[in-house]
Design a protein around this motif. Structure first.
Motif, PDB file in Angstrom:
ATOM      1  N   GLU B 119       0.745  -1.357   0.013  1.00  9.78           N
ATOM      2  CA  GLU B 119      -0.025  -0.062   0.249  1.00  9.78           C
ATOM      3  C   GLU B 119       0.808   1.331   0.020  1.00  9.78           C
ATOM      4  O   GLU B 119       0.458   2.209  -0.719  1.00  9.78           O
ATOM      5  N   GLU B 130      -6.316  10.736  -5.819  1.00  8.58           N
ATOM      6  CA  GLU B 130      -6.112   9.093  -6.268  1.00  8.58           C
ATOM      7  C   GLU B 130      -5.664   8.362  -4.892  1.00  8.58           C
ATOM      8  O   GLU B 130      -6.304   7.185  -4.833  1.00  8.58           O
ATOM      9  N   ASN B 133      -9.285   7.292  -3.376  1.00  4.68           N
ATOM     10  CA  ASN B 133     -10.033   6.723  -4.610  1.00  4.68           C
ATOM     11  C   ASN B 133      -9.281   5.288  -4.938  1.00  4.68           C
ATOM     12  O   ASN B 133     -10.187   3.998  -4.845  1.00  4.68           O
ATOM     13  N   LEU B 134      -8.208   5.254  -5.430  1.00  4.51           N
ATOM     14  CA  LEU B 134      -7.774   3.900  -5.882  1.00  4.51           C
ATOM     15  C   LEU B 134      -7.324   3.205  -4.667  1.00  4.51           C
ATOM     16  O   LEU B 134      -7.632   1.871  -4.859  1.00  4.51           O
ATOM     17  N   LEU B 135      -6.754   3.527  -3.621  1.00  5.01           N
ATOM     18  CA  LEU B 135      -6.462   2.632  -2.479  1.00  5.01           C
ATOM     19  C   LEU B 135      -7.582   2.148  -1.907  1.00  5.01           C
ATOM     20  O   LEU B 135      -7.739   1.051  -1.440  1.00  5.01           O
ATOM     21  N   LEU B 138      -8.894  -0.720  -4.209  1.00  4.77           N
ATOM     22  CA  LEU B 138      -7.934  -2.040  -4.113  1.00  4.77           C
ATOM     23  C   LEU B 138      -8.394  -2.735  -2.555  1.00  4.77           C
ATOM     24  O   LEU B 138      -8.270  -3.804  -2.678  1.00  4.77           O
ATOM     25  N   GLN B 161      -1.825  -6.306  -8.189  1.00  2.58           N
ATOM     26  CA  GLN B 161      -2.171  -5.280  -8.908  1.00  2.58           C
ATOM     27  C   GLN B 161      -1.249  -4.060  -8.609  1.00  2.58           C
ATOM     28  O   GLN B 161      -0.871  -3.064  -9.248  1.00  2.58           O
ATOM     29  N   THR B 164       1.803  -4.178 -11.196  1.00  4.19           N
ATOM     30  CA  THR B 164       1.283  -3.755 -12.516  1.00  4.19           C
ATOM     31  C   THR B 164       0.914  -2.476 -12.734  1.00  4.19           C
ATOM     32  O   THR B 164       0.797  -2.036 -13.759  1.00  4.19           O
ATOM     33  N   SER B 165       0.506  -2.081 -11.423  1.00  7.72           N
ATOM     34  CA  SER B 165       0.105  -0.521 -11.478  1.00  7.72           C
ATOM     35  C   SER B 165       1.202   0.294 -11.569  1.00  7.72           C
ATOM     36  O   SER B 165       1.022   1.728 -12.160  1.00  7.72           O
ATOM     37  N   PRO B 168       2.329   2.170 -15.391  1.00  7.56           N
ATOM     38  CA  PRO B 168       1.658   3.496 -15.744  1.00  7.56           C
ATOM     39  C   PRO B 168       1.737   4.717 -15.233  1.00  7.56           C
ATOM     40  O   PRO B 168       2.106   5.540 -15.363  1.00  7.56           O
ATOM     41  N   LEU B 169       1.757   4.396 -13.482  1.00  5.21           N
ATOM     42  CA  LEU B 169       2.024   5.552 -12.758  1.00  5.21           C
ATOM     43  C   LEU B 169       3.559   6.168 -12.799  1.00  5.21           C
ATOM     44  O   LEU B 169       3.656   7.321 -12.936  1.00  5.21           O
ATOM     45  N   ARG B 172       3.632   7.933 -16.082  1.00  4.67           N
ATOM     46  CA  ARG B 172       3.032   9.383 -15.934  1.00  4.67           C
ATOM     47  C   ARG B 172       4.011  10.464 -15.184  1.00  4.67           C
ATOM     48  O   ARG B 172       3.836  11.466 -15.223  1.00  4.67           O
ATOM     49  N   LYS B 176       5.385  13.984 -16.494  1.00  5.77           N
ATOM     50  CA  LYS B 176       5.323  15.334 -15.696  1.00  5.77           C
ATOM     51  C   LYS B 176       6.676  16.038 -15.571  1.00  5.77           C
ATOM     52  O   LYS B 176       6.799  17.337 -15.762  1.00  5.77           O
TER      53      LYS B 176
END
Lengths: 133, 192
Positions: B119, B130, B133-135, B138, B161, B164-165, B168-169, B172, B176
């Motif tokens: 986590e 995020e 929402n995301l945590l 999950l 999860q 594999t997440s 993309p993070l 991103r 930035k």
């Protein structure tokens, strides 16, 4: 009515000019996420979206990929989100619900049309019945 | 065993059709039922098809039906024409199932918590919004997997999860950084 039609036409043209006649291009995963939001109606949040995409595409989908795509779509104003309720089963954390905007629908239509145009040219060659492959 | 013999074979199918009809009238999908009741898709579909052959057993099956019917807001008395009176065994089973689902999972049992390290790892790459929402998403899935397949599977699912997440993070975050580099370059060209 004629005047209204002209005004609308002028606004459309000026908007097009303002946007630089911009066309909508969606990535494959962006398209899948938008379609999933439409299918889930009012229940489009992270878990539901990830599960639907995984079930329908048959490939593992990470929640991180879903969220980064949603963030991108929100920046493009293709989707809008609102904070939902927090529940104990989520460790007291709130859900975020997503819904598609007009620009998102337009982008999907545009992508669909492009695909249809491309397929119309090559579909017979891929048809195993015609024996071309 | 004896209570199971009281069933008319045609009744489960009739019951399933009835529950499906009510669900469809209320505009709910099977997924809605699964998400809210924590019953698996297989259980819900088996109930609707009236095919209990793949489910755990008589008294538990009746508890699953009870949970599904409760969620649809169907009164217990309405089930009686289809559903021979609940035996004491059924009530025990119902308590077991409901306790497992409602109290252990839905109310956020502190013992069913996602792995802290995973986590935290994810936490580092998320924006403040995020993180909530995301945590939360999950954690919800972690509890679902824990109830269906056990904690070990849930832990594996969570770590998978997270890893594999990360791609993309991190991608991103790099994007930035590129924007920041572009702004610095712009600033340099204007002032120097």
């Amino acid at each position: 009515m004629g005047i209204l039609y002209n005004v609308e036409e002028i606004v459309n043209i000026s908007l097009d000019e303002f946007m630089g006649n911009q066309k909508y291009y969606l990535g494959e995963f962006e398209e899948i996420v938008l379609l999933a939001i439409i299918r889930l109606k009012g229940n489009a949040y992270g878990v539901a979206l990830r599960r639907l995409i995984e079930e329908e595409t048959g490939r593992g989908t990470s929640i991180g990929a879903v969220y980064t795509t949603l963030e991108r779509l929100e920046k493009k104003r293709y989707v809008r989100s609102r904070q939902g309720e927090a529940t104990a089963e989520r460790g007291g954390r709130a859900k975020r619900y997503f819904r598609i905007e007009g620009a998102g629908v337009a982008a999907l239509n545009e992508t669909n049309e492009i695909r249809a145009r491309m397929w119309s040219g090559i579909a017979p060659e891929l048809d195993p019945i015609s024996g071309a492959v | 065993m004896s209570s199971q013999n009281k069933y008319n074979p045609s009744q489960p199918k009739e019951l399933g059709r009835f529950l499906k009809k009510v669900r469809e009238e209320q505009g709910h999908t099977v997924r809605d039922v699964c998400d809210s009741t924590r019953l698996s898709r297989r259980i819900v579909l088996s109930i609707e098809e009236g095919d209990f052959s793949n489910l755990p057993g008589g008294m538990f099956n009746r508890s699953f039906v009870q949970i599904y019917a409760n969620w649809l807001g169907i009164d217990k008395s309405k089930l009686n024409p289809f559903y021979i009176e609940l035996s004491q065994d059924t009530e025990i089973a119902e308590i077991v199932v409901v306790q497992t689902i409602d109290h252990s999972i839905s109310t956020g049992n502190p013992h069913i918590k996602p792995p802290k390290l995973a986590e935290y790892l994810l936490y580092l790459f998320l924006s403040r919004r995020e993180r909530i929402n995301l945590l939360g998403d999950l954690e919800e899935e972690y509890r679902d997997v824990a109830i269906k397949f056990g904690k070990r599977h849930a832990k594996l699912f969570y770590y998978k999860q997270v890893f594999t997440s990360l791609a993309p993070l991190i991608g991103r975050s790099i994007q930035k950084l590129r924007y920041i580099a572009w702004l610095l370059e712009l600033w340099r060209r204007i002032y120097f």
